[in-house]
Enzyme design. Structure first.
Site, short mmCIF file in Angstrom:
data_model
loop_
_atom_site.label_atom_id
_atom_site.label_comp_id
_atom_site.label_asym_id
_atom_site.label_seq_id
_atom_site.Cartn_x
_atom_site.Cartn_y
_atom_site.Cartn_z
N ASP A 14 0.70 -1.01 -0.16
CA ASP A 14 0.29 0.13 0.25
C ASP A 14 1.12 1.87 -0.31
OD1 ASP A 14 -2.17 1.22 -0.02
OD2 ASP A 14 -2.04 1.61 2.78
N SER A 15 0.68 2.49 -0.01
CA SER A 15 1.04 3.46 -0.23
C SER A 15 1.79 3.98 1.29
CB SER A 15 0.35 4.56 -1.08
OG SER A 15 -0.46 4.93 -0.32
N CYS A 77 -3.96 -1.13 -1.99
CA CYS A 77 -4.46 0.43 -2.46
C CYS A 77 -5.51 0.18 -3.52
CB CYS A 77 -2.89 0.89 -2.53
SG CYS A 77 -3.30 2.90 -3.16
N GLU A 156 -5.08 10.21 8.71
CA GLU A 156 -3.26 10.56 8.90
C GLU A 156 -3.00 11.81 10.25
OE1 GLU A 156 -0.37 10.21 5.94
OE2 GLU A 156 -1.27 8.64 5.73
N CYS A 188 -10.81 3.56 -0.26
CA CYS A 188 -9.38 4.07 0.18
C CYS A 188 -9.45 3.38 1.25
CB CYS A 188 -9.44 5.64 0.07
SG CYS A 188 -7.94 6.14 0.34
N HIS A 190 -7.64 4.46 4.12
CA HIS A 190 -7.96 5.39 4.71
C HIS A 190 -9.17 5.26 4.96
CE1 HIS A 190 -4.39 6.79 4.16
NE2 HIS A 190 -3.78 6.76 5.05
#
Ligand code: DGL
Length: 204
Positions: A14-15, A77, A156, A188, A190
């Protein structure tokens, strides 16, 4: 007791760290397999980058993971799954699996009125990949996609409970709330961390 774990199955990337939720689910379903996890934090976010860049990053990560003798790779991702999977899957001689198809399948099974909402990064939404895959499974399903680029930095920053989060959710999702979608893909890594807030706003 002897360690029953075998050579690594893969190969999850993933990123950032969001994809660890995918790695955890793989571990739950395949408890005797080892997993090598790659989080490309130095280059996050992917969601605002071009397709060529995302393909290049994905190729580099897959090459790195191959040096760990993985048997398969899961692209956790959504952005890389939407924009790079088609390009990389025939380039390497091991199975490479993305998250768009499983997410699309779950939504196709969940909707009863044939209206599905998809939220994701700018790159994911612009690719139209979720709509393409969902309508490939059932062409009658209407798909409404919306990019929500500020969700990633909110997560984040640990802003889940912050007052601005509710306002940003409203800013992005007001038009979607005015439709009668009955299933929504949090497309996504997140976004599941904002699931309860999104659900509260959407009234699901
Ligand atoms: N991992 C990305 C995704 O699932 C979100 C973060 C980013 O933009 O890199 O789309």
């Amino acid at each position: 007791m002897k360690n029953k774990k075998m050579a690594p199955i893969g190969g999850v990337f993933d990123s950032g760290v969001g994809g660890l939720t995918v790695a955890r689910e793989i571990s739950r379903q395949l408890p005797y397999e080892n997993i090598v996890y790659f989080g490309g934090y130095a280059r996050v976010p992917y969601g605002s980058k071009s397709q060529n860049t995302i393909i290049r990053f994905s190729e580099q990560i897959i090459r790195f993971l191959r040096t760990k003798q993985v048997k398969a790779i899961v692209i956790a991702c959504n952005t890389a799954s939407a924009l790079a999977l088609d390009a990389v899957k025939d380039e390497f001689d091991l199975p490479i699996i993305g998250v768009v198809i499983p997410g699309a399948r779950a939504a196709v099974e969940a909707t009863t009125n044939g209206k599905v909402g998809v939220v994701g990064t700018e790159a994911t939404v612009q690719s139209g990949m979720y709509t393409k895959v969902i309508q490939g499974m059932n062409p009658k399903i209407e798909v409404i996609e919306k990019a929500c680029p500020l969700f990633v930095p909110l997560v984040e920053e640990g802003f889940k409970e912050h007052i601005v989060t509710r306002e940003i959710i409203e800013y992005y999702l007001e038009s979607m709330r005015n439709t009668d979608i009955d299933a929504m893909i949090l497309g996504c890594t997140h976004y599941p961390l904002l699931r309860s807030k999104i659900r509260e706003y959407m009234g699901g």
